[in-house]
Design a protein around this motif. Structure first.
Motif, short mmCIF file in Angstrom:
data_model
loop_
_atom_site.label_atom_id
_atom_site.label_comp_id
_atom_site.label_asym_id
_atom_site.label_seq_id
_atom_site.Cartn_x
_atom_site.Cartn_y
_atom_site.Cartn_z
N TYR A 130 12.88 29.06 20.26
CA TYR A 130 12.49 30.19 19.41
C TYR A 130 13.70 30.97 18.92
N LEU A 189 14.69 29.18 15.92
CA LEU A 189 13.80 29.52 14.81
C LEU A 189 14.16 30.88 14.22
N ILE A 220 16.52 30.58 11.50
CA ILE A 220 15.95 30.17 10.21
C ILE A 220 15.33 31.35 9.47
N PHE A 237 18.29 25.31 11.19
CA PHE A 237 17.32 24.50 10.45
C PHE A 237 17.33 23.06 10.92
N PHE A 254 15.42 22.38 14.16
CA PHE A 254 13.97 22.35 13.92
C PHE A 254 13.55 21.06 13.24
N THR A 259 11.31 17.95 15.18
CA THR A 259 10.02 17.47 14.68
C THR A 259 9.99 15.95 14.64
#
Length: 266
Positions: free
Chosen positions: A98, A101, A104, A142, A145, A149
């Protein structure tokens, strides 16, 4: 089954959006190749004159150096961090992710002033790293993340199979997962290069030395100091945009494949 009328409507809408997107680009190209406002050179002579007057050779070298450095470091760190978050379970992983994140979601405008004072305290302002390091941090946020994924969707089964075969973690990552993740990595590379190349605020705040200006920043100074008309400014804009266009043209197949693969996985 899609009817002929629906197909026609889709093509009309796509053509309208294409014309809307390409219109300004064609206008700039036509102006760059047209007669100069001062009545001097025209055509490709405008590019040579803009290159000489605007010192774009120096600015492009700086932009290439920053962009390549940011891409190489951030892609490597993103692969490692994405692999860790996507395939491993460890204490504090959720909280740490987090925090990535947050990198981002936090815009550059919100952090550029305190970041400037931090870098000034470290003696890094007005240096190459004052431009590169903040963008590395943003790109890693970025990229982590993005790669998490991919590895989370495709990596677990391959990791388990590799471990059953006795493969080390390093071999699983670099010899099994990374080759399969090439479209995702290429897409990330293109995006990071494009964002880094077009970054304006961080170079504007962090450097004052003319030799450390990036191409977009140099174009802004060129507009304000050297060019009184639109022709040379358009030629300068084409010069600045060309490297990104060339990179995309070379990697567009992998870029589109990575975007589609990411959409399917989502």
């Amino acid at each position: 089954m899609i009817s002929r009328a629906e197909k026609t409507a889709n093509y009309v809408v796509l053509l309208a959006f294409a014309a809307f997107a390409l219109g300004p680009i064609l206008t700039v190209l036509r102006s760059a190749l047209g007669p100069a406002d001062s009545g001097g050179s025209s055509g490709f002579g405008n590019f040579a004159e803009a290159w000489k007057i605007g010192h774009f050779g120096t600015y492009l070298r700086m932009s290439v150096g920053v962009s390549v450095t940011v891409v190489l470091i951030s892609v490597l760190l993103s692969i490692l961090a994405g692999f860790a978050f996507g395939t491993m379970r460890f204490r504090g992983s959720g909280l740490l992710f987090y925090l990535f994140l947050l990198g981002i979601m936090m815009p550059s405008e919100a952090i550029v002033v305190p970041l400037y004072f931090d870098l000034r305290t470290l003696g890094l302002t007005d240096t190459f790293w004052a431009v590169a390091l903040p963008q590395i941090a943003q790109s890693v946020a970025f990229g982590t993340f993005w790669m998490r994924t991919y590895f989370r969707a495709a990596g677990r089964e391959l990791v388990e199979a590799g471990r059953l075969d006795g493969a080390s973690t390093r071999r699983i990552l670099w010899q099994i997962l990374v080759p399969l993740a090439r479209p995702a990595i290429v897409t990330m590379t293109v995006l990071v290069f494009m964002w880094t190349w077009n970054e304006f605020l961080i170079p504007l705040v962090m450097v004052t030395d003319e030799n450390l200006r990036t191409a977009p920043l140099g174009l802004a100074f060129f507009q304000g100091q050297y060019s009184q008309g639109f022709t040379l400014l358009a030629a300068g804009a084409v010069i600045v945009a060309t490297p990104v266009v060339i990179l995309y043209l070379f990697l567009q197949r992998h870029f589109i494949a990575g975007m589609l693969d990411g959409a399917v996985r989502e």
